[in-house]
Design an enzyme around this catalytic site. Sequence first.
Site, PDB file in Angstrom:
ATOM      1  CB  ALA A   1      -0.870  -0.029   1.256  1.00  0.00           C
TER       2      ALA A   1
ATOM      3  N   GLY B   1       0.479  -5.077   0.840  1.00  0.00           N
ATOM      4  CA  GLY B   1      -0.701  -5.035  -0.009  1.00  0.00           C
ATOM      5  C   GLY B   1      -0.428  -5.530  -1.415  1.00  0.00           C
TER       6      GLY B   1
ATOM      7  CD  GLU C   1      -2.653  -7.799   2.558  1.00  0.00           C
ATOM      8  OE1 GLU C   1      -2.265  -6.619   2.445  1.00  0.00           O
ATOM      9  OE2 GLU C   1      -3.434  -8.180   3.429  1.00  0.00           O
TER      10      GLU C   1
ATOM     11  CD  GLU D   1       1.287  -6.025   5.235  1.00  0.00           C
ATOM     12  OE1 GLU D   1       2.114  -6.932   5.481  1.00  0.00           O
ATOM     13  OE2 GLU D   1       0.561  -6.019   4.225  1.00  0.00           O
TER      14      GLU D   1
HETATM   15  N1  3HC Z   1       4.644   3.413   0.100  1.00  0.00           N
HETATM   16  C1  3HC Z   1       5.128   4.633  -0.208  1.00  0.00           C
HETATM   17  N2  3HC Z   1       6.428   4.859  -0.515  1.00  0.00           N
HETATM   18  C2  3HC Z   1       7.247   3.804  -0.520  1.00  0.00           C
HETATM   19  C3  3HC Z   1       6.807   2.505  -0.212  1.00  0.00           C
HETATM   20  C4  3HC Z   1       5.418   2.329   0.098  1.00  0.00           C
HETATM   21  N3  3HC Z   1       4.912   1.126   0.360  1.00  0.00           N
HETATM   22  N4  3HC Z   1       7.850   1.663  -0.283  1.00  0.00           N
HETATM   23  C5  3HC Z   1       8.913   2.403  -0.639  1.00  0.00           C
HETATM   24  N5  3HC Z   1       8.563   3.689  -0.783  1.00  0.00           N
HETATM   25  C6  3HC Z   1       9.405   4.815  -1.204  1.00  0.00           C
HETATM   26  C7  3HC Z   1      10.514   5.112  -0.197  1.00  0.00           C
HETATM   27  O1  3HC Z   1      10.064   5.995   0.800  1.00  0.00           O
HETATM   28  C8  3HC Z   1      11.569   5.717  -1.086  1.00  0.00           C
HETATM   29  O2  3HC Z   1      11.208   7.051  -1.329  1.00  0.00           O
HETATM   30  P1  3HC Z   1      12.329   8.170  -1.597  1.00  0.00           P
HETATM   31  O3  3HC Z   1      13.076   7.734  -2.798  1.00  0.00           O
HETATM   32  O4  3HC Z   1      11.544   9.418  -1.750  1.00  0.00           O
HETATM   33  O5  3HC Z   1      13.189   8.175  -0.343  1.00  0.00           O
HETATM   34  C9  3HC Z   1      11.413   4.950  -2.408  1.00  0.00           C
HETATM   35  O6  3HC Z   1      10.105   4.392  -2.377  1.00  0.00           O
HETATM   36  C10 3HC Z   1      12.422   3.820  -2.591  1.00  0.00           C
HETATM   37  O7  3HC Z   1      12.406   3.005  -1.410  1.00  0.00           O
HETATM   38  P2  3HC Z   1      13.739   2.382  -0.808  1.00  0.00           P
HETATM   39  O8  3HC Z   1      14.776   3.441  -0.688  1.00  0.00           O
HETATM   40  O9  3HC Z   1      13.342   1.645   0.412  1.00  0.00           O
HETATM   41  O10 3HC Z   1      14.168   1.399  -1.987  1.00  0.00           O
HETATM   42  P3  3HC Z   1      14.846  -0.037  -1.911  1.00  0.00           P
HETATM   43  O11 3HC Z   1      15.037  -0.459  -3.309  1.00  0.00           O
HETATM   44  O12 3HC Z   1      15.992  -0.013  -0.975  1.00  0.00           O
HETATM   45  O13 3HC Z   1      13.737  -0.991  -1.243  1.00  0.00           O
HETATM   46  C11 3HC Z   1      11.555  -1.943  -0.945  1.00  0.00           C
HETATM   47  C12 3HC Z   1      12.546  -1.255  -1.920  1.00  0.00           C
HETATM   48  C13 3HC Z   1      12.093  -3.312  -0.521  1.00  0.00           C
HETATM   49  C14 3HC Z   1      10.251  -2.108  -1.655  1.00  0.00           C
HETATM   50  C15 3HC Z   1      11.392  -1.045   0.313  1.00  0.00           C
HETATM   51  O14 3HC Z   1      11.103   0.271  -0.097  1.00  0.00           O
HETATM   52  C16 3HC Z   1      10.320  -1.461   1.248  1.00  0.00           C
HETATM   53  O15 3HC Z   1      10.515  -2.352   2.059  1.00  0.00           O
HETATM   54  N6  3HC Z   1       9.140  -0.820   1.190  1.00  0.00           N
HETATM   55  C17 3HC Z   1       8.078  -1.019   2.123  1.00  0.00           C
HETATM   56  C18 3HC Z   1       7.374  -2.328   1.909  1.00  0.00           C
HETATM   57  C19 3HC Z   1       6.231  -2.467   2.888  1.00  0.00           C
HETATM   58  O16 3HC Z   1       6.392  -2.310   4.085  1.00  0.00           O
HETATM   59  N7  3HC Z   1       5.032  -2.764   2.370  1.00  0.00           N
HETATM   60  C20 3HC Z   1       3.886  -2.894   3.184  1.00  0.00           C
HETATM   61  C21 3HC Z   1       3.170  -1.577   3.246  1.00  0.00           C
HETATM   62  S1  3HC Z   1       1.769  -1.601   4.339  1.00  0.00           S
HETATM   63  C22 3HC Z   1       0.561  -2.400   3.462  1.00  0.00           C
HETATM   64  O17 3HC Z   1       0.786  -2.830   2.358  1.00  0.00           O
HETATM   65  C23 3HC Z   1      -0.764  -2.505   4.126  1.00  0.00           C
HETATM   66  C24 3HC Z   1      -1.674  -3.494   3.457  1.00  0.00           C
HETATM   67  O18 3HC Z   1      -1.635  -4.716   4.163  1.00  0.00           O
HETATM   68  C25 3HC Z   1      -3.084  -3.024   3.439  1.00  0.00           C
END
Ligand code: 3HC
Length: 699
Positions: free
Chosen positions: A60, A99, A102, A122
């Site tokens: 998400a 997400g 999912e 998450e």
């Molecule tokens: N939402 C918004 N922005 C995000 C994001 C997300 N889910 N994931 C990454 N970004 C942004 C980062 O803030 C960063 O922004 P910036 O360049 O402005 O600083 C950019 O994307 C690149 O991210 P990284 O520097 O972390 O890039 P990497 O290549 O090192 O890593 C990744 C990529 C493994 C995808 C890592 O970004 C990551 O782990 N992201 C989060 C994944 C996550 O936690 N997903 C679950 C979200 S909650 C959810 O999905 C709820 C659902 O169950 C309803």
Amino acid sequence: MLVSYQKVDDIGVISIDNPPVNALSQGVRQGILDAIKSAEDDDIKAIVILCEGRTFIAGADISEFGKPVQEPTLPQLNTAIESSGKSVIAAIHGTALGGGFELALSCHYRCAQASASVGLPEVTLGLLPGAGGTQRVPRLIGVKAALDLMTTGNKAGANEARDLGLIDRVLKGDLKEAAMDYARELIAKGAGLRRVRDISIPATSFGKEAFEDYRQQLNKRKRGQEAPQKIVSCVEAAMDKPFEEGLAYERSCFVECVQSEQSAALRHIFFAERQAPKVAGIAKSVVPRPVQRVGIIGAGTMGGGIAMSFANAGIPVTLLDASEEGLERGLALIDKNYGISVSKGKLSEEQATEREALISGTVDYEELVDVDLVIEAVFESMDVKRQVFSRLDEVCKQGAILATNTSYLDVNEIAGSTSRPQDVVGLHFFSPANVMRLLEVVKAESTADEVITTAMALGKRIGKVPVLAGVCYGFIGNRMLRQYAREAQLCMIEGAEPAQIDGVLTNFGMAMGPLSVGDLAGLDIGYKARQALTDEQKGDPRSYCIADALVELGRLGQKAGAGYYKYDPDTRARSTDPVVLDVIREQARKHGVQRRELSDEEILDRHLLALINEGFRILEEGIAQRPGDIDVVYVHGYGFPSYRGGPMFYASQRGLGNVLGSIEKLYGATGEPYWAPAPLLKKLVASDLTLDDWMAGNG
Ligand code: 3HC
């Protein structure tokens, strides 16, 4: 266009393009829903969902949380996908997370490139999978494996995910072509719609008691955290309730999590970690210098840990020590540490051998002629450091970066002992350096922008979280720690026992209490450092007299079996020692301190406010670029609970007015200059501004 739809023969291809990580922002959700509807009406037999760019959907859009929810929600979209009358196939590359995964679980089939990984992280954001993950994963892989996946947030590689049952096919070659072939294969064999919601959870012996045990274990592993416990409840609901009801229950738990302070704190840390390596004022055109080989001076615990950090990232290291014996000892320790990783199953024998082979030892500075970066990690003495740096100045090639791992010393002075101060920088690692993720990058007066940019890029490459710090005594972390450690000593002499102080702080969520940390590090370290200071530099004697007295009794901490606590020689279990309580009382008498009972609230407040007040000074002086950087330092270097967001986030949550009022009370009661409220804090409260407002004004 965020989402496009194209018909290729009898397959509809939905392609998502929302860089950098294809997060599911509202526009993406709407685009996919529209494309699914178009595909439904089209003359096709299957739908493939894939992504452009570096990864499948990584979750998400985290920046949307805390704002009003906009339809279609992700659960609505996932229901539409799963209900589709055409087979939907997710084609995964990169990382399908949260997400994003999912959404893939709502598809009827999942295929992935071998290099891809999937996961539900998450929990690391104080959330739970809120778009069907807690209900669909147990149906695919069983209760225990589902709980492990979601409460750790760990990723599974494509092959592992296939073996577990999370994906159906590992692809070879080009993603789109291979996914289309897979879709054709499914059409040809009439595979039909396989909806995860219709699958029964595999029969299991995982009953009520097992759920209770799991909760208890999590209470230890994820102490104080709400989301992991909620994940267990959702999985229990998946077993007990029909799919739709389970989904509704999951949603209500997810909404609670999104609104919780813990998740707000963890989301703050997520973005702060990514912000920290960005340095204001450095032009984008400044490119990092290439770093292919690294030298490290000093094969002690710190030097060895730093060497392992580079070797773990595949970067060859030359480790130099002044003596053959020191070098032998250092290399043996590295060997032992890799051995432990193998015995714990964290590394294979082969990986450990490969990494260790990247570290070579020497006692000869001439072997550093070719390194691109050298990090000095020798004894904390300016004289010794100056000698090392002038020697490095002689041998290292032009353009090599010369870094010091000093914790306190003046990096400007160290730089001044070379003919190339523009190439000198502080790289402050935290012990154990191969484990701790924090890296303070200390910019001296003359450090070149290119050197800072290189340090930040390199820090990320070796898996650290680099944070910029300016030159001052202790930089960001240790400068604040001094204030915190002082309060631990004062609380003791004023009436608290070590166990009460440590208990209060670990209950708050700190990884360890301040006195246990002292015992672990060794009380002799601070003692020796104090010996080199004048009485004035040492400060208030009440803030170190107990520590000094313990060292003089031979109580050097854990390694001596005794410090603030006594330690069982076999189990290392700690217990309160009446001898220590006598020492405390004696020192109180000696310094004329009337002991009293201290409440837990007072102890906690004094420790946290000491950190926060100094944090505000550090910000105002420009030693830290932003409040989030200070938070990242405390979470990754000092065991501050990430689910409280770091000291500055905590201060903002509590309210700056409240924080100022509490500090003023302490100042009034003690008259101690260190309790004078930081001017920035006063200014913000007086003008009713938040730290975010201040950053916006400064940015
Ligand atoms: N939402 C918004 N922005 C995000 C994001 C997300 N889910 N994931 C990454 N970004 C942004 C980062 O803030 C960063 O922004 P910036 O360049 O402005 O600083 C950019 O994307 C690149 O991210 P990284 O520097 O972390 O890039 P990497 O290549 O090192 O890593 C990744 C990529 C493994 C995808 C890592 O970004 C990551 O782990 N992201 C989060 C994944 C996550 O936690 N997903 C679950 C979200 S909650 C959810 O999905 C709820 C659902 O169950 C309803």
